[in-house]
Design a protein around this motif. Structure first.
Motif, mmCIF file in Angstrom:
data_model
loop_
_atom_site.group_PDB
_atom_site.id
_atom_site.type_symbol
_atom_site.label_atom_id
_atom_site.label_comp_id
_atom_site.label_asym_id
_atom_site.label_seq_id
_atom_site.Cartn_x
_atom_site.Cartn_y
_atom_site.Cartn_z
ATOM 1 N N LEU A 184 -0.990 5.587 -0.623
ATOM 2 C CA LEU A 184 -1.861 5.112 0.450
ATOM 3 C C LEU A 184 -3.139 4.491 -0.098
ATOM 4 C CD1 LEU A 184 -1.784 7.911 3.191
ATOM 5 C CD2 LEU A 184 -0.882 5.593 3.384
ATOM 6 N N LEU A 198 7.075 3.902 4.849
ATOM 7 C CA LEU A 198 6.379 5.046 5.460
ATOM 8 C C LEU A 198 4.875 4.970 5.222
ATOM 9 C CD1 LEU A 198 8.917 7.838 4.475
ATOM 10 C CD2 LEU A 198 8.457 7.019 6.790
ATOM 11 N N TYR A 244 3.325 2.327 7.476
ATOM 12 C CA TYR A 244 3.256 2.785 8.871
ATOM 13 C C TYR A 244 2.131 3.808 9.039
ATOM 14 C CZ TYR A 244 4.822 4.435 13.466
ATOM 15 O OH TYR A 244 4.883 4.775 14.796
ATOM 16 N N TYR A 245 2.022 4.727 8.104
ATOM 17 C CA TYR A 245 0.965 5.738 8.180
ATOM 18 C C TYR A 245 -0.414 5.075 8.089
ATOM 19 C CZ TYR A 245 -1.322 10.248 7.514
ATOM 20 O OH TYR A 245 -2.112 11.355 7.666
#
Length: 206
Positions: free
Chosen positions: A74, A100, A103-104
């Motif tokens: 991230l 993922l 999207y997060y």
């Protein structure tokens, strides 16, 4: 999000249109071997050529090291910048961990910017707009109302069954937000029902 295929990214861009696009950020996993590096370079080259042809010059490519904890993935993506104004995320291909993570990141960014997120199926035949907010969890009293509204009812029926004032029911309906949907039929009748997201919450809380 880019894997080894340029065609899916180009297809998504073509489908969306590029007239109001000011910047494109391409996210890919850092290749782990020479074969992966060549395939990734070929895909990126084709995408960059397409973007140049359609007149998008502000393009950034970020290669992410995915052999680290999720929060570090991230951090790498968030540091690329370019999140001014309205942002669209297209989750297309490549490694699942990057899908993922993007999207997060979109869920977090939606608290700061206007964000929309789209995902495609494996054949690029269908695409879906994904939610960028988590519904509020209802209280026990609101849960009873959600259960009741799995059958569409009028506001007057709801107040009678729940034995509450209309103002109390309206207040509860407003608090439930996207978990219920109401429509006015004629001048006096208002019909309400639990939405699909409301039914998801019901399933999880039962």
């Amino acid at each position: 999000n880019v894997g080894f295929s340029s065609e899916y990214v180009i297809k998504a861009l073509t489908r969306r249109g590029v007239n109001d696009v000011s910047k494109v950020i391409l996210v890919t996993a850092m290749p782990k071997d020479e074969f992966s590096r060549r395939r990734n370079e070929d895909a990126m080259g084709a995408i960059l050529k397409y973007l140049d042809i359609v007149g998008i010059r502000d393009v950034k490519v970020i290669s992410v090291n995915v052999d680290v904890p999720f929060d570090s993935v991230l951090l790498q993506i968030s540091s690329m910048g370019g999140f001014d104004g309205y942002v669209e995320f297209y989750l297309i291909g490549g490694m699942r961990i990057l899908l993922l993570a993007l999207y997060y990141l979109a869920l977090i960014l939606s608290k700061i910017r206007r964000v929309r997120v789209y995902a495609f199926d494996e054949n690029m035949q269908n695409f879906y707009e994904l939610p960028v907010s988590i519904p509020r969890i209802p209280t026990q009293e609101q849960l009873k109302l959600l259960e009741l509204l799995t059958t569409k009812l009028s506001l007057s029926d709801i107040t009678r069954i729940m034995d509450k004032s209309e103002s109390t029911i309206v207040s509860q309906l407003n608090a439930l937000g996207e978990l219920v949907s109401c429509e006015r039929i004629g001048r006096r009748t208002k019909l309400c029902e639990t939405t699909i997201m409301g039914k998801v919450i019901l399933n999880l809380m039962r």
